[in-house]
Design an enzyme around this catalytic site. Structure first.
Site, PDB file in Angstrom:
ATOM      1  N   GLY A 211       0.954  -1.074  -0.206  1.00  0.00           N
ATOM      2  CA  GLY A 211      -0.095   0.002  -0.077  1.00  0.00           C
ATOM      3  C   GLY A 211       1.273   1.532  -0.198  1.00  0.00           C
ATOM      4  O   GLY A 211       2.081   1.258  -0.010  1.00  0.00           O
ATOM      5  N   ALA A 212       0.411   2.559  -0.061  1.00  0.00           N
ATOM      6  CA  ALA A 212       1.113   3.599   0.441  1.00  0.00           C
ATOM      7  C   ALA A 212       1.548   4.121   1.653  1.00  0.00           C
ATOM      8  O   ALA A 212       2.543   4.861   1.787  1.00  0.00           O
ATOM      9  CB  ALA A 212      -0.276   4.678  -0.542  1.00  0.00           C
ATOM     10  N   GLU A 232       8.773  -9.290   3.565  1.00  0.00           N
ATOM     11  CA  GLU A 232       8.233 -10.438   2.945  1.00  0.00           C
ATOM     12  C   GLU A 232       8.314  -9.716   1.197  1.00  0.00           C
ATOM     13  O   GLU A 232       8.194 -10.414   0.174  1.00  0.00           O
ATOM     14  CB  GLU A 232       6.694  -9.998   3.400  1.00  0.00           C
ATOM     15  CG  GLU A 232       5.867 -10.646   2.204  1.00  0.00           C
ATOM     16  CD  GLU A 232       4.579 -10.756   3.006  1.00  0.00           C
ATOM     17  OE1 GLU A 232       4.046 -10.936   3.967  1.00  0.00           O
ATOM     18  OE2 GLU A 232       3.231 -10.018   2.071  1.00  0.00           O
ATOM     19  N   GLY A 330       1.597 -11.223   5.285  1.00  0.00           N
ATOM     20  CA  GLY A 330       2.465 -11.486   6.258  1.00  0.00           C
ATOM     21  C   GLY A 330       2.239 -10.922   7.364  1.00  0.00           C
ATOM     22  O   GLY A 330       2.727 -10.114   7.887  1.00  0.00           O
TER      23      GLY A 330
END
Ligand code: COA
Length: 441
Positions: A211-212, A232, A330
């Site tokens: 994500g951002a 990850e 994760g």
């Protein structure tokens, strides 16, 4: 030895009743998927399993019911509609546990792996490139391997090598991999990045989720020193810090000097960076996401995001109410691993609000009315059907654009107070009222 052939001949190895693994992220082998679905009329009950993939997923089409069933381990944008409409299923699972599922005799033992690899080197070794993750386990245990052999796949170091003799059907291919470009950060994301950066000290080892927000955090770290990466996944944001000399990995307890990851998602620049780069070790998820490994780093900082959090600290990152949005990923592996590390910091970072979706009864669900088209992501109780991805006993730090709430070891009243303090101001009064009604305060 591999049989070199065209796409249609390659997928002839798949039989009815097989379980087929599809490699993910930038390496998603779309031409093989299309060739497989092209044979759909003659195949029945073929089960597909995959993590986060890109591109079209034709086997989720209604017309293939009874021919293909997708059992997804992560719900990305390309299968969200199909999964929520019941044309694909979702398995909640810690990513660290997936490799064991793929082993012979495992719950998801693999018959055929569809992958995309770099051309063999002078010793006959191809590389799994940008997605070693659970692909390593799939190719180690699959009865058959079908591969696109593509010069655009980066030759990565670590546990990515696969000898050409292990591949059953190989198809010469020269097409681009999937690329994900960075979007400019908005003011809220920048503020969250800054707040998270306040919790990170020089010499930390970092995991960044998807994500951002991870990008915003990385941008806020350019004055730090000797940071390391054990994650990850990582994206382009890491490159700027490598170029500035901020990421050196010299203080990592293990894998010193190396950027360790199981897959990457980003631009061609990122794929070129990991190509033949001994600084980058691509390792399988039963290594990267293993709490026994993660806990060894001094000051391990895990930064993950969420969709909703209740006033007691339960984190939902998988669904919006009953609507499946992503997956466990994760998150818990790293939240727990970081909590066990000396001076470790598990962090959930999220914007305090989201856009309100018309037609969705937020007032009934979470006892808060939308204000100016916005809803609070910090809520009295999770929406009906929301999945708890990180439990309230595992949560430590929650960060929004309004500040940091440290919850570990705090009772329910203290948690509610601290979370209300980092909620968007226009929702604080409503949250306080709800907290009283729920006898939290
Ligand atoms: N109610 C309604 N809608 C909501 C919402 C809520 N509580 N929270 C978010 N949304 C909407 C947003 O408005 C946005 O919609 P839009 O795209 O139409 O604007 C959408 O849901 C996505 O939210 P956003 O915050 O932009 O998501 P993200 O891309 O930053 O990803 C997670 C956040 C939680 C989905 C992501 O981190 C994830 O998949 N986590 C689980 C796995 C994980 O943590 N892995 C870690 C290692 S990779």
């Amino acid at each position: 030895m591999a049989t070199w052939c065209d796409l249609d001949s390659a997928v002839e190895l798949v039989e009815s009743g097989h379980r087929v693994f599809v490699q993910g992220a930038c390496a998603t082998p779309t031409p093989l998927i299309e060739a497989l679905v092209g044979r759909g009329e003659s195949l029945f009950n073929v089960e597909i399993t995959q993590l986060h993939t890109y591109g079209p997923m034709p086997y989720t089409d209604e017309r293939w019911r009874g021919h293909f069933l997708l059992r997804a381990l992560f719900v990305g944008e390309n299968i969200r509609e199909a999964t929520n409409a019941g044309r694909a299923s979702y398995t909640p699972i810690f990513l660290s546990d997936v490799p064991a599922l793929f082993a012979p005799g495992g719950v998801l033992a693999i018959d055929v792996a569809l992958i995309q690899v770099s051309p063999p080197d002078q010793h006959g070794y191809c590389s799994l490139g940008s997605s070693v993750d659970v692909t390593r386990a799939a190719v180690d245990s699959a009865r058959y391997i079908i591969a696109l052999v593509n010069p655009n796949v980066p030759r990565t170091h670590g546990d990515s090598f696969l000898h050409i003799s292990r591949i059953d059907r190989a198809v010469q291919w020269d097409g681009p991999l999937y690329e994900v470009e960075r979007r400019p950060l908005n003011a809220v994301q920048k503020k969250i990045g800054h707040n998270v950066a306040c919790l990170i000290e020089d010499g930390a080892t970092l995991q960044m989720g998807i994500g951002a927000i991870p990008d915003a955090v990385l941008q806020a770290l350019s004055n730090h020193r000797d940071l390391g990466i054990h994650s990850e996944m990582f994206s382009d944001g890491v490159l700027d810090l490598v170029e500035k000399g901020v990421i050196t990995g010299t203080r990592k307890a293990i894998d010193k000097g190396k950027i360790v990851s199981s897959f990457v998602v980003g631009s061609r620049r990122l794929l070129d960076f990991i190509d033949d780069n001994p600084q980058v070790a691509m390792r399988p998820m039963d290594y990267t996401n293993n709490t026994l490994i993660i806990r060894q780093f001094e000051h391990m900082v895990a930064v993950n995001s969420a969709l909703q959090i209740d006033l007691t600290g339960q984190i939902c990152a998988e669904s919006i109410g009953t609507y499946l949005y992503s997956g466990v990923g994760g998150q818990m592996d790293f939240m727990r691993g970081a909590a066990l590390s000396p001076r470790g910091r598990p962090i959930i970072a999220l914007p305090a609000t989201a856009r309100s979706t018309p037609g969705y009864d937020y007032e009934k669900e979470v006892m808060l009315t939308p204000i100016d088209g916005q809803i609070s992501r910090i809520v009295p109780v999770l929406a009906h059907g929301a999945a708890v991805t990180t439990s309230r006993a595992h949560v430590h730090y929650v960060v929004t654009e309004y500040g940091i709430a440290e919850l570990h070891g705090r009772d329910l009243a203290e948690r509610a107070r601290r979370l209300i303090a980092i909620a968007a101001p226009q929702f604080r009064e409503g949250l306080e009222r709800a907290a009283h009604n729920l006898h939290l305060l």
